[in-house]
Design an enzyme around this catalytic site. Sequence first.
Site, PDB file in Angstrom:
ATOM      1  N   ASP A  18      -5.557   5.414   6.773  1.00  0.00           N
ATOM      2  CA  ASP A  18      -5.070   6.079   5.554  1.00  0.00           C
ATOM      3  C   ASP A  18      -5.731   7.442   5.355  1.00  0.00           C
ATOM      4  O   ASP A  18      -5.907   7.896   4.217  1.00  0.00           O
ATOM      5  CB  ASP A  18      -5.319   5.214   4.310  1.00  0.00           C
ATOM      6  N   GLU A 209       5.540   3.511   0.921  1.00  0.00           N
ATOM      7  CA  GLU A 209       4.204   3.651   0.344  1.00  0.00           C
ATOM      8  C   GLU A 209       3.565   4.935   0.900  1.00  0.00           C
ATOM      9  O   GLU A 209       4.220   5.739   1.531  1.00  0.00           O
ATOM     10  CB  GLU A 209       3.341   2.433   0.691  1.00  0.00           C
TER      11      GLU A 209
END
Length: 466
Positions: A18, A209
């Site tokens: 991420d 997302e």
Amino acid sequence: MKKQAFNPYLPSWEYIPDGEPYIFDGRVYIYGSHDFYNGHVFCLGDYVCWSAPTDDLGNWRYEGVIYPKTSDPYNKDGKMCLYAPDVVKGTDGRYYLYYVLDKVSVVSVAVSDSPAGTYEFYGYVHYGDGTLLGENQGDEPQFDPGVLLEGNQVYLYTGFCGQGDRSRSGAMVTVLDTDMLTIKIAPKTIVPGVMYGSGSGFEGHEFFEASSIRKIGSTYYFIYSSAVMHELCYATSRFPDRDFEYRGVLVSNSDLHISSYKPADKPMAYGCNNHGGLVEINGDWFIFYHRHTNGCWFCRQGCAEKLQLEPDGSFRQAELTSCGLNNGPLHGEGEYYGYLACNLFTDKDTVYVGGDAFPKIMQDGRDGDENPGYIGNMKHSATAGFKYFDCHGVRRISVKTRGYADGTFQVRLKWDGPVVAELPIKYSNVWETYTAKADVPDGIHAFYFTYVGEGTASLLSFTLET
């Protein structure tokens, strides 16, 4: 001498997915969540940070734990995980860390006087009456914040949209005041989720997302993980809070859609969810993303690839490589570890990670043990690909392997090209080195190692010799 830069760009025993890259004071800082090797769920660790000089992208420095997960008042017992964060420099010159815990759908904020922390809990994003974002009537649960400071306004991008869930509209933007917490303009949808993509121009690449936001010139770039999970897509607008249009795929951690070296629909790595951001370093653009290791979803590592920004503001999709931040091919001489493989596949195509039949990046020991990664579970037809190397006078290739295997490693310069070297291997429970002559012409090449034979082999490294 500067170090070469690899993918993954951090040590093989570090698992930081991420990744959101930012440049502060001449260094690239990476903010991400923190997986564990052999972890049973996502994001088990505290937030840590790594940084590197912008002119030496192979020289990463561990900045330590910048925010323990028990720092949040909702998580004093440490039973919740810190999901993907983002960082923005506020109007006061301090650095603000935005995140969401795994079981509380509100946005938490921490603050620090320096980019590498330590960060201290600051508060929760809330409406003027004190109600937390995510808890007001009509609010959707918050997830994966991305943050942009524009003038005196903070734009907060959040959202998660699963298949079949019509209660989730898509990616949302919320405008905050300069205190970095108080809502000025309530959330509104800017990119549709998978249940609302029809007629939007986002069909097949709807928002899932991983919200991330950047501004290039006068254009806003919204980066996100699409409904198929393995790709990072982008949409652009002249405004930070409306009129976003789908523009394309930046990177796929399965390397789908790329047709430069193989068919576009052929997966060349085992992918799954994806998350990352854009950064410009010394005039070049890079997309940061993550890959999956250990044959599962929960052991992810950060990677980066160079992008080409076109005159019309579009980006070409990046190809997966072993040399992403190196700004060119690796030296065509010396030893390279197996964990640098950017392509892993067998004669059975599979887009997503998982299953006992496929090769996987592994390491010996437990999470945190500083042992070099290797490729395990290499059964008949398993192939590991490494790209790219600038070769001059390569005449021999060695492999270092172990495992109960009796067969041959075939070496190719293209995934479907002719064999340029063959290295027979034998059963061994320790690492053994095997060497063969090789016919490698001078030039820039990939190297593909295919195991053919019985049993299961592991590949620790290969060496190019002149």
